[in-house]
Design a protein around this motif. Structure first.
Motif, mmCIF file in Angstrom:
data_model
loop_
_atom_site.group_PDB
_atom_site.id
_atom_site.type_symbol
_atom_site.label_atom_id
_atom_site.label_comp_id
_atom_site.label_asym_id
_atom_site.label_seq_id
_atom_site.Cartn_x
_atom_site.Cartn_y
_atom_site.Cartn_z
ATOM 1 N N GLU B 104 0.834 -1.204 0.000
ATOM 2 C CA GLU B 104 0.000 0.000 0.000
ATOM 3 C C GLU B 104 0.870 1.257 0.000
ATOM 4 O OE1 GLU B 104 -4.146 -1.256 2.214
ATOM 5 O OE2 GLU B 104 -2.391 -0.976 3.462
ATOM 6 N N ASN B 105 1.938 1.225 0.814
ATOM 7 C CA ASN B 105 2.856 2.355 0.840
ATOM 8 C C ASN B 105 3.505 2.583 -0.520
ATOM 9 O OD1 ASN B 105 3.765 3.872 3.496
ATOM 10 N ND2 ASN B 105 2.958 1.882 4.081
ATOM 11 N N ILE B 107 2.391 2.379 -3.490
ATOM 12 C CA ILE B 107 1.656 3.026 -4.582
ATOM 13 C C ILE B 107 1.065 4.365 -4.173
ATOM 14 C CG2 ILE B 107 1.045 0.906 -5.773
ATOM 15 C CD1 ILE B 107 -1.673 1.200 -4.269
ATOM 16 N N LEU B 108 1.410 4.853 -2.976
ATOM 17 C CA LEU B 108 0.859 6.140 -2.543
ATOM 18 C C LEU B 108 1.134 7.208 -3.583
ATOM 19 C CD1 LEU B 108 1.805 6.294 1.239
ATOM 20 C CD2 LEU B 108 -0.421 5.855 0.207
ATOM 21 N N GLY B 109 0.092 7.937 -3.930
ATOM 22 C CA GLY B 109 0.275 9.069 -4.825
ATOM 23 C C GLY B 109 0.497 8.724 -6.277
ATOM 24 N N LEU B 110 0.480 7.441 -6.625
ATOM 25 C CA LEU B 110 0.716 7.085 -8.025
ATOM 26 C C LEU B 110 -0.497 7.399 -8.880
ATOM 27 C CD1 LEU B 110 2.593 3.703 -8.408
ATOM 28 C CD2 LEU B 110 3.333 6.015 -8.943
ATOM 29 N N LEU B 113 -3.256 4.356 -11.864
ATOM 30 C CA LEU B 113 -3.632 3.014 -11.434
ATOM 31 C C LEU B 113 -5.145 2.944 -11.461
ATOM 32 C CD1 LEU B 113 -1.537 2.184 -8.262
ATOM 33 C CD2 LEU B 113 -1.555 0.942 -10.397
ATOM 34 N N GLN B 158 10.033 2.371 -2.962
ATOM 35 C CA GLN B 158 9.008 3.356 -3.334
ATOM 36 C C GLN B 158 9.506 4.217 -4.487
ATOM 37 O OE1 GLN B 158 8.226 5.679 0.197
ATOM 38 N NE2 GLN B 158 6.133 4.962 0.297
#
Ligand SMILES: Nc1ncnc2c1ncn2[C@@H]1O[C@H](COP(=O)(O)OP(=O)(O)OP(=O)(O)O)[C@@H](O)[C@H]1O
Ligand SMILES: [Mg+2]
Lengths: 309, 522
Positions: B104-105, B107-110, B113, B158
């Motif tokens: 989960e961390n 893909i933050l802000g990606l 998706l 990340q």
């Protein structure tokens, strides 16, 4: 069993406004914004819902109007908390006072009026199931919407990208920001949507539950919702449990009053509030060992990018 | 490394200036990164290294200066823009969400998706990247369950996940064990061989010398110069950094330990999550000695120290101070007895970030007669006390009224050290006291601890830096999974391999038997 069914049915009905308010506040708080203005937002939602239903004759337009008024109040709160980085508690309390006063003022002309409001729509097949049928599936559509909302939010928070970003923003805005999530946009959006849902809770009171307008008609339910959010550990399913518990005790004490017990009415009216807090407190103490995840770690704190912490 | 022609820089920063209230963090700084190179950034605490990199990463907006990426002028209004330009940064204090999982961390802000997260695809990409760069992590673990080293791997992943071409590592090795650091260097070399540019910030000269191609030195926000690593030495770099010559070695007197000050008998304690963190710890610390505690972070060292100052409940066992039973006494009792604590968590347990320098300097003695009169604080006394501390311990701060959250890491530590040492303690418990400190500050802290020892203090020194422990300790306890695997009476003569084995959980006798005999470091 026979006596229980009406009480359980009433539990769902009178728990629904609190459920909406609690779900709305969970949405807001997941992003790290604390909104203590629930009581005021519910009252203005109740007023807007009633006024628009009354003048247009369409209950659903009333509900939509309430949602819209809620988002506007959410916008004000977000502006104060996110853009001006003001104190969230103060802003929320101000919202409560404003909503209480404004709804009384605006609603003066509607006191004593009634509307047809939302009708019961039994769900075919499901409402025929013994016990569960009449308790859960013999209501108006807004109640069915609340069921859907509980499931939707559980799924949204845990399985969607936006839900993940929302939780990240509430837990650690610094990290969210560093990963390219816009903290301000996220907080604005969910504060508005959350307040909109809260207002629908208020509108349920006037448009579906009582089908009339009365001053201070939410009677502290907004505050109960604020407490419920915490005891539900920001979990929509647990929020539903808490809301129906409140509704159940409420329905029970109304029946007791009607049956003419010797217990003074004010004491009976306190019961739902006391019981809900009591039971949930008990559960959270039992569960409270260790870290309670679910509480957004940065709840109530404004975010300054260039400030050290 | 010499095969690289001076290619076009990936990123160039020119005349960067950034001011905060009271300090100029960067003044006219030039900096660039070429593909395939490791560019080290050196400077004392507060020199402005993190600030410069935060500007590159879009977190801070420069007051003036130009930023060009592959020849094009850019201006970042948020990290999002920097990420889009291929810049990644692993921060000094990791920016991860503890309650969420690794994937989960990741893909933050990606962008781009689908809304319903494609968990399987994300996991696969994480596993692919982690095998390619040797960064093993479990995608489904929650961040809070991971060690610091693992969290750092997540933070690097990340950035790789975002296809960062330039990776800024802000003091990545400060919190790593030597093995983990070695592992990180392998990853860094793999990345440079693929053409990535790496910015490497560290206070450890040996790492800078071993890993980097060029070094840029900052002093008090200004650029001192950029040099090729191959054409310089540790000593020259240190001189550029602090503006004068610097002697690395420290002097430790031979002393005869006195009577026991703190005695622990079979102490057991639980960690924050209710799992046993310290089990049957038995040891003593005597006057005039330093007891080192070695071990990978998170093996109960922190919790052990907390029981010794009343911050954590002792489940069973006994703690005696000067022959007086103090098990589970309140922190004030320990303070009154003269047990002082330098926690690793400087801004949490050690100091109050939002309070100013003078307020923090009296936090532990507000009830003493010197700073209060009839229950009221005597501010004149407080200021003169704080001013004394600040000058004696070389704390650099804009003023006595500056909130300590604005001080750099080294200055926070000096302030705290000064406060703890000024009450003539009988024992000091220091946890990672030199974490993140520059060479001069590190030396200062070590000298102060040795001076305390000479003054008769019993010192407990928890550290992950084995060199530090071997240089400082009279005896060395090695901890693993909350247990003391053994206490070495002459650590300097013990083979490092044996200590390594003990850190990994081998009992002392076995470890000493299997490691080859021989003196000191091998
Ligand atoms: N957000 C901020 N607000 C106010 N002052 C700041 C801020 N960030 C940094 N500073 C100040 O700017 C100066 C440079 O700080 P910076 O963090 O860049 O130093 P550094 O070289 O990274 O030091 P360290 O080695 O301790 O990490 C310091 O004096 C610091 O106190
Ligand atoms: Mg730094």
């Amino acid at each position: 069993m026979e006596i229980l069914i009406p009480i359980l049915t009433a539990a769902v009905r009178s728990g629904t406004p609190i459920l909406y308010a609690t779900l709305g506040e969970i949405v807001t708080e997941k992003g790290g914004i604390l909104n203590l203005g629930l009581e005021g937002i519910m009252l203005l939602g109740a007023y807007a819902g009633f006024a628009v239903s009354y003048s247009t004759g369409n209950a659903w337009l009333g509900i939509a109007a309430a949602f819209f008024v809620g988002t506007l109040l959410g916008l004000v709160h977000a502006f104060i908390c996110v853009t001006l980085k003001g104190n969230q508690v103060v802003s929320g309390l101000a919202m409560t006072m404003f909503g209480t006063g404004a709804s009384s003022l605006l609603g003066r002309n509607f006191v004593g009026f009634t509307i047809p409001g939302l009708n019961k729509i039994p769900v075919p097949l499901l409402s025929d199931i013994p016990v569960i049928g009449p308790v859960l599936f013999n209501h108006d559509a807004l109640i069915y919407c609340s069921y859907a909302l509980v499931f939707f939010l559980c799924w949204f928070f845990n399985s969607t990208r936006q839900g993940l970003y929302l939780r990240a923003t509430g837990d650690n805005p610094r990290a969210a920001d560093a990963m390219g999530i816009s903290v301000a946009k996220t907080r604005y959006f969910y504060t508005m949507v959350g307040a909109g849902i809260v207002a629908v809770g208020g509108a349920y009171m006037s448009v579906a539950y009582t089908k009339m307008w009365a001053e201070h008609m939410t009677a502290g339910r907004g505050w109960i919702a604020v407490a419920l959010v915490i005891f539900a550990i920001w979990n929509p399913a647990r929020a539903a449990f808490g809301a129906y518990l409140f509704g159940g005790v409420e329905a029970f004490q109304l029946r007791l009053q009607a049956a003419g017990t010797t217990i003074p009415a004010p004491i009976l009216m306190m019961l739902p509030y006391l019981m809900t807090i009591g039971v949930l407190l008990f559960i959270s103490i039992k569960k409270g060992k260790g870290i309670v995840f679910g509480a957004p770690a940065s709840l109530g704190l404004p975010f300054f990018r260039e400030e050290r912490d | 490394m010499d095969a690289r022609a001076p290619s076009k820089p990936l990123v160039r920063m020119e005349k960067i200036t950034k001011r905060f209230t009271g300090v100029t963090a960067n003044l006219d700084v030039d900096f660039d990164v070429r593909p395939g190179e490791v560019h080290a950034l050196l400077g004392e605490n507060g020199a402005g290294k993190s600030t410069l990199m935060n500007i590159l990463y879009g977190l801070y907006r420069p007051d003036s200066g130009v930023l060009t990426i592959e020849g094009k002028d850019v201006s970042f209004s948020s990290p999002r823009d920097a990420i889009a330009s291929g810049i990644g940064m692993v921060h000094q204090h990791f920016m991860l969400i503890p309650s969420q999982t690794v994937w989960e961390n990741m893909i933050l802000g990606l962008e781009g998706l689908s809304s319903v997260l494609p968990k399987r695809a994300i996991r696969e990409r994480i596993l692919e990247l982690s095998s390619r760069y040797g960064l093993s992590v479990d995608p489904d673990a929650k961040i809070w369950q991971l060690s610091i080293g693992e969290q750092q791997r997540v933070a690097i992943l990340q950035m790789l996940y975002r296809r960062a071409k330039i990776l800024v590592l802000d003091e990545p090795t400060a919190v790593l064990t030597p093995q983990e650091a070695e592992h990180l260097f392998v990853t860094v070399r793999q990345m440079t061989s693929e053409g990535h540019g790496i910015v490497f910030i560290s206070h450890k000269m040996d790492e800078v010398m071993g890993l980097s191609h060029r070094v840029t030195i900052l002093r008090k926000g200004r650029l001192v110069g950029t040099v090729d690593t191959a054409s310089t030495t540790k000593e020259k770099l240190a001189e550029m950094m602090i503006g004068q010559k610097m002697i690395f070695s420290i002097e430790k007197k031979e002393l005869q330990p006195g009577k026991p000050v703190i005695e622990c008998a079979s102490v057991c304690a639980l960690g924050d999550r209710g799992i046993p963190a310290v089990s049957r710890a038995t040891f003593m610390i005597r006057e005039q000695e330093i007891l080192g505690v070695a071990g990978v972070a998170g093996n109960g060292q922190q919790e052990l120290c907390e029981t010794l100052v009343g911050l954590r409940k002792v489940e069973s066992g006994a703690i005696r101070v000067n022959n007086e039973e103090l098990t589970n006494s309140i922190p004030k009792t320990f303070i009154d007895k003269g047990i002082h604590y330098i926690p690793a968590d400087r801004k949490g347990t050690g100091l109050v970030p939002n309070m100013n320098v003078s307020e923090n300097s009296i936090l532990k003695r507000y009830w003493s007669r010197a700073v209060s009169k009839k229950g009221f604080i005597d501010w004149k006394e407080v200021f003169s006390f704080a001013r004394g501390l600040v000058s004696r311990y070389n704390v650099s701060t804009p003023s006595m009224e500056t909130p300590v959250r604005n001080l750099s890491g080294g200055n926070l530590q000096k302030l705290m050290l000064g406060r703890e040492l000024s009450d003539s303690p009988i024992a000091i418990l220091a946890v990672h006291p030199t974490w993140g400190l520059d060479v001069a500050a590190t030396k200062f802290v070590r000298e102060q601890l040795l001076a305390a020892r000479e003054a008769g203090c019993a010192v407990l020194l928890v550290s992950e830096d084995l060199d530090e422990l071997l240089a400082m300790s009279d005896r060395l306890a090695v901890m693993c999974k909350g247990e003391i695997m053994g206490i070495l009476d002459s650590p300097a003569e013990t083979p490092v391999e044996a200590i390594g084995l003990m850190m990994a959980g081998t009992p002392a006798e076995e470890a000493l038997a299997s490691a080859p005999r021989g003196g000191g470091k091998s």
